[in-house]
Design a protein around this motif. Structure first.
Motif, PDB file in Angstrom:
ATOM      1  N   VAL A  95       3.881  -0.995  10.857  1.00  0.00           N
ATOM      2  CA  VAL A  95       3.802  -2.129  11.508  1.00  0.00           C
ATOM      3  C   VAL A  95       4.281  -2.093  12.932  1.00  0.00           C
ATOM      4  CG1 VAL A  95       4.612  -4.627  11.678  1.00  0.00           C
ATOM      5  CG2 VAL A  95       4.085  -3.631   9.460  1.00  0.00           C
ATOM      6  N   ALA A  96       5.193  -1.380  13.159  1.00  0.00           N
ATOM      7  CA  ALA A  96       5.491  -0.872  14.441  1.00  0.00           C
ATOM      8  C   ALA A  96       4.372  -0.337  15.125  1.00  0.00           C
ATOM      9  CB  ALA A  96       6.780  -0.049  14.728  1.00  0.00           C
ATOM     10  N   ARG A  97       3.772   0.898  14.604  1.00  0.00           N
ATOM     11  CA  ARG A  97       2.793   1.579  15.335  1.00  0.00           C
ATOM     12  C   ARG A  97       1.409   0.437  15.537  1.00  0.00           C
ATOM     13  NH1 ARG A  97       3.716   6.576  11.834  1.00  0.00           N
ATOM     14  NH2 ARG A  97       1.821   5.867  10.813  1.00  0.00           N
ATOM     15  N   THR A  98       1.034  -0.410  14.806  1.00  0.00           N
ATOM     16  CA  THR A  98      -0.050  -1.451  14.534  1.00  0.00           C
ATOM     17  C   THR A  98       0.358  -2.088  15.888  1.00  0.00           C
ATOM     18  OG1 THR A  98      -0.498  -1.111  12.530  1.00  0.00           O
ATOM     19  CG2 THR A  98      -1.168  -3.162  13.524  1.00  0.00           C
ATOM     20  N   ARG A  99       1.581  -2.738  15.869  1.00  0.00           N
ATOM     21  CA  ARG A  99       1.615  -3.659  17.113  1.00  0.00           C
ATOM     22  C   ARG A  99       1.678  -2.827  18.472  1.00  0.00           C
ATOM     23  NH1 ARG A  99       5.779  -8.476  17.371  1.00  0.00           N
ATOM     24  NH2 ARG A  99       6.110  -8.556  19.631  1.00  0.00           N
ATOM     25  N   GLU A 100       2.077  -1.586  18.457  1.00  0.00           N
ATOM     26  CA  GLU A 100       1.873  -0.902  19.771  1.00  0.00           C
ATOM     27  C   GLU A 100       0.392  -0.988  20.022  1.00  0.00           C
ATOM     28  OE1 GLU A 100       3.683   2.701  19.150  1.00  0.00           O
ATOM     29  OE2 GLU A 100       6.036   1.825  18.966  1.00  0.00           O
ATOM     30  N   ARG A 101      -0.398  -0.599  19.049  1.00  0.00           N
ATOM     31  CA  ARG A 101      -1.946  -0.356  19.374  1.00  0.00           C
ATOM     32  C   ARG A 101      -2.417  -1.753  19.569  1.00  0.00           C
ATOM     33  NH1 ARG A 101      -5.030   2.743  14.667  1.00  0.00           N
ATOM     34  NH2 ARG A 101      -6.763   2.390  16.249  1.00  0.00           N
ATOM     35  N   ARG A 156       0.852  -1.166   0.066  1.00  0.00           N
ATOM     36  CA  ARG A 156       0.096   0.024   0.001  1.00  0.00           C
ATOM     37  C   ARG A 156       0.886   1.352  -0.097  1.00  0.00           C
ATOM     38  NH1 ARG A 156      -4.063   2.343  -1.680  1.00  0.00           N
ATOM     39  NH2 ARG A 156      -5.490   3.390  -0.311  1.00  0.00           N
ATOM     40  N   LEU A 157       1.916   1.295   0.800  1.00  0.00           N
ATOM     41  CA  LEU A 157       2.580   2.511   1.050  1.00  0.00           C
ATOM     42  C   LEU A 157       3.921   2.592   0.071  1.00  0.00           C
ATOM     43  CD1 LEU A 157       2.956   2.428   4.743  1.00  0.00           C
ATOM     44  CD2 LEU A 157       1.521   3.997   3.412  1.00  0.00           C
ATOM     45  N   ARG A 158       4.475   1.462  -0.362  1.00  0.00           N
ATOM     46  CA  ARG A 158       5.358   1.309  -1.269  1.00  0.00           C
ATOM     47  C   ARG A 158       6.787   1.854  -0.875  1.00  0.00           C
ATOM     48  NH1 ARG A 158       3.319   3.543  -6.742  1.00  0.00           N
ATOM     49  NH2 ARG A 158       4.960   2.401  -7.269  1.00  0.00           N
ATOM     50  N   GLU A 159       6.889   1.918   0.317  1.00  0.00           N
ATOM     51  CA  GLU A 159       8.236   2.530   0.800  1.00  0.00           C
ATOM     52  C   GLU A 159       8.494   1.469   1.984  1.00  0.00           C
ATOM     53  OE1 GLU A 159       9.880   5.184   3.595  1.00  0.00           O
ATOM     54  OE2 GLU A 159       9.451   6.580   1.994  1.00  0.00           O
ATOM     55  N   GLU A 160       9.590   0.722   1.989  1.00  0.00           N
ATOM     56  CA  GLU A 160      10.084  -0.105   3.307  1.00  0.00           C
ATOM     57  C   GLU A 160       9.938   0.671   4.749  1.00  0.00           C
ATOM     58  OE1 GLU A 160      13.256  -3.361   3.575  1.00  0.00           O
ATOM     59  OE2 GLU A 160      12.846  -3.052   1.469  1.00  0.00           O
ATOM     60  N   GLY A 161      10.493   1.734   4.814  1.00  0.00           N
ATOM     61  CA  GLY A 161      10.623   2.541   5.980  1.00  0.00           C
ATOM     62  C   GLY A 161       9.491   2.734   6.746  1.00  0.00           C
ATOM     63  N   MET A 162       8.544   3.183   5.854  1.00  0.00           N
ATOM     64  CA  MET A 162       6.972   3.804   6.139  1.00  0.00           C
ATOM     65  C   MET A 162       6.203   2.425   6.642  1.00  0.00           C
ATOM     66  SD  MET A 162       5.871   6.737   3.515  1.00  0.00           S
ATOM     67  CE  MET A 162       4.179   6.640   3.980  1.00  0.00           C
ATOM     68  N   VAL A 216      -3.634   4.817   6.464  1.00  0.00           N
ATOM     69  CA  VAL A 216      -4.264   6.046   6.313  1.00  0.00           C
ATOM     70  C   VAL A 216      -3.537   7.028   6.750  1.00  0.00           C
ATOM     71  CG1 VAL A 216      -6.233   7.136   6.341  1.00  0.00           C
ATOM     72  CG2 VAL A 216      -6.484   5.015   5.788  1.00  0.00           C
ATOM     73  N   ALA A 217      -3.083   6.802   8.103  1.00  0.00           N
ATOM     74  CA  ALA A 217      -2.292   8.225   8.763  1.00  0.00           C
ATOM     75  C   ALA A 217      -0.960   8.239   8.167  1.00  0.00           C
ATOM     76  CB  ALA A 217      -2.230   7.845  10.469  1.00  0.00           C
TER      77      ALA A 217
END
Length: 180
Positions: A44-50, A33-39, A77-78
């Motif tokens: 994924v890190a923010r999802t894991r935190e949530r 979706r984002l097409r950039e590895e860092g993003m 989306v964010a």
């Protein structure tokens, strides 16, 4: 170790196992979706935190993977709102050929001669559900059972949605060939 410590340790083990089970799909979907590895890694890190913050609540839900999937999509989306994702001219990723091949097989049509950017744009024009199924099934090669869990549906619906999505992609790409 007292009862409380055992409970906390058990929740941690369960959380780690849940994330280990789903992070491949989360990472692949975020990258597609984002097409950039860092993003994608950040999402994924923010999802894991949530997921960790809501772990107790999540485990009481009928389909925890569905709610975690919702967190992932909100984080995507964010991230898109924070950063403008620009199209690049890199070589076509492997998944592009998978989707093109699936479209051809499904409809017995000639492959679009457009760029992988055109295919990516066509996939983005699909409805959210169809987009998700295409990425999960053809880009990440997840089994229909896993996709059904993420989307809170049945395997039959996943297969039907995939077929509809491929038909729609073929129509979009066929229309673009007429414009060339």
């Amino acid at each position: 170790m007292n009862e409380s410590d055992r409970m906390v340790r058990g929740l941690r083990v369960t959380f780690d196992a849940f994330c280990e089970t789903h992070e491949r799909a989360w990472s692949g979907f975020a990258l597609a979706r984002l097409r950039e590895e860092g993003m994608a890694r950040e999402v994924v890190a923010r999802t894991r935190e949530r997921v960790q913050l809501r772990w107790g609540w999540l485990m009481r839900q009928a389909v925890p993977a569905l709610h975690a999937w919702g967190f992932l999509k909100e984080e995507i989306v964010a991230a898109l709102a924070e950063h403008q994702v620009s199209a690049d001219t890199a070589p076509a990723p492997d998944w592009v050929e998978s989707v093109r091949g699936a479209t051809v097989r499904a409809l017995d049509l000639a492959e679009s001669h457009g760029s992988h950017e055109e295919l990516y744009a066509a996939i983005r024009r699909l409805s959210e559900r169809r987009h998700d199924v295409i990425v999960l099934r053809y880009v990440l090669n997840l089994p229909d059972a896993n996709i059904a869990d993420y989307l809170n549906t049945t395997e039959t619906t996943v297969r039907s949605t995939a077929s509809q999505a491929l038909n729609r992609l073929a129509r979009i790409l066929d229309g673009r060939q007429g414009e060339m």
